[in-house]
Motif scaffolding. Sequence first.
Motif, short mmCIF file in Angstrom:
data_model
loop_
_atom_site.label_atom_id
_atom_site.label_comp_id
_atom_site.label_asym_id
_atom_site.label_seq_id
_atom_site.Cartn_x
_atom_site.Cartn_y
_atom_site.Cartn_z
N VAL A 163 -13.08 36.74 -27.75
CA VAL A 163 -14.31 37.08 -28.47
C VAL A 163 -14.84 35.86 -29.22
O VAL A 163 -16.06 35.61 -29.27
N TRP A 164 -13.94 35.07 -29.78
CA TRP A 164 -14.33 33.92 -30.59
C TRP A 164 -14.78 32.73 -29.74
O TRP A 164 -15.83 32.14 -29.97
N ASP A 205 -12.82 38.54 -17.00
CA ASP A 205 -12.95 38.88 -18.41
C ASP A 205 -11.55 38.93 -19.02
O ASP A 205 -10.70 39.72 -18.58
N VAL A 206 -11.31 38.10 -20.02
CA VAL A 206 -9.96 37.92 -20.55
C VAL A 206 -9.38 39.24 -21.08
O VAL A 206 -8.24 39.60 -20.77
N VAL A 207 -10.15 39.96 -21.88
CA VAL A 207 -9.65 41.19 -22.48
C VAL A 207 -9.31 42.22 -21.41
O VAL A 207 -8.25 42.85 -21.42
N LEU A 217 -3.49 40.92 -28.80
CA LEU A 217 -4.35 40.62 -29.95
C LEU A 217 -4.82 39.17 -29.91
O LEU A 217 -6.01 38.89 -30.07
N PHE A 218 -3.89 38.25 -29.68
CA PHE A 218 -4.25 36.83 -29.63
C PHE A 218 -5.27 36.57 -28.52
O PHE A 218 -6.24 35.81 -28.71
N ALA A 219 -5.05 37.16 -27.35
CA ALA A 219 -5.96 36.95 -26.22
C ALA A 219 -7.33 37.54 -26.51
O ALA A 219 -8.37 36.91 -26.25
#
Length: 308
Positions: A261-262, A88-90, A254-256
């Motif tokens: 999410v997008w 999971d990236v976040v 923030l960018f990640a």
Amino acid sequence: MRSPLPILALLLNALIWGLSWWPLRQLHAAGLHPLWATALMYGAALVGLLLLRPGSWRSALAHPVLLLLALSSGLTNVAFNWAVTVGDVVRVILLFYLMPAWAVLLAWKLLGERPTPMALVRLVLAFSGVVLVLLPADGARQGLFTGLSLADGLAVLGGFMFALTNVNLRRMHALPGQARMLAMFAGCTIMGAAAAALAWTLGLAPGLPAPQAPWLLIAGAMALLMLLSNWALQYGATRLPASVTSVVMLSEVLFASVSAVWLASAELPARTLAGGALILLAALLAATARARAPGQRIGAQPLAGHQG
């Protein structure tokens, strides 16, 4: 009036790294494991650096201590690239940005720098955030570590090695910049290839696939972007106060997060948001500590961006 170019350069660096998970996943989908991708991308970047600065290898070989920097930066990128590809990236980004907390402990052990009271506060904030991020949805404390995934472990390892890289950079600040950069790119190439070969031997990763246009193009583009991001970091960081650099670099989170999410339809549970807020608060306090008291303690050392 101060030029906005240094801040824009740092934002570009943060943007490239904040979005790096997406091309890494595209490479993985095309059959190239992130470990092989790391070796190939940094290998191409290393060749490009040697072509631009052909004498830099002599400078690097004259300082054997750079092997430590090569090892820590190589493991940083191996762990980070693998983690953001499969996890999971976040969650990965938040665990990776424990770097300021690790830096306090490493400097205490390696540099003999006792942490300040505020540094200890940041440690508590950061590790409290980790507990919230890792705690299962049912809140069961016994599941805190049993539910850890490979990506979680890699993210924590990457953040620790990132902190060690920053400590090494500080200890080696008097060495030529080109030699340090070459050591870091070489370390990422060698450690990527070694980790890929080991993972393949253990059955954790496939072998290096036959060259195919789709992943060759993406890997080549990523190598160019890494050279660009490194130049952007060097340009911005040398023209701005360290505290400003550190705060701007936090935009990578923030960018990640937004891109995940997008593009990946990632979810952000309230527990993850709360834990992430504590981790980022600790990082922000570390980033601004030098502005308040410009000492030499690593506890007040600003957060550096990816340098490999």
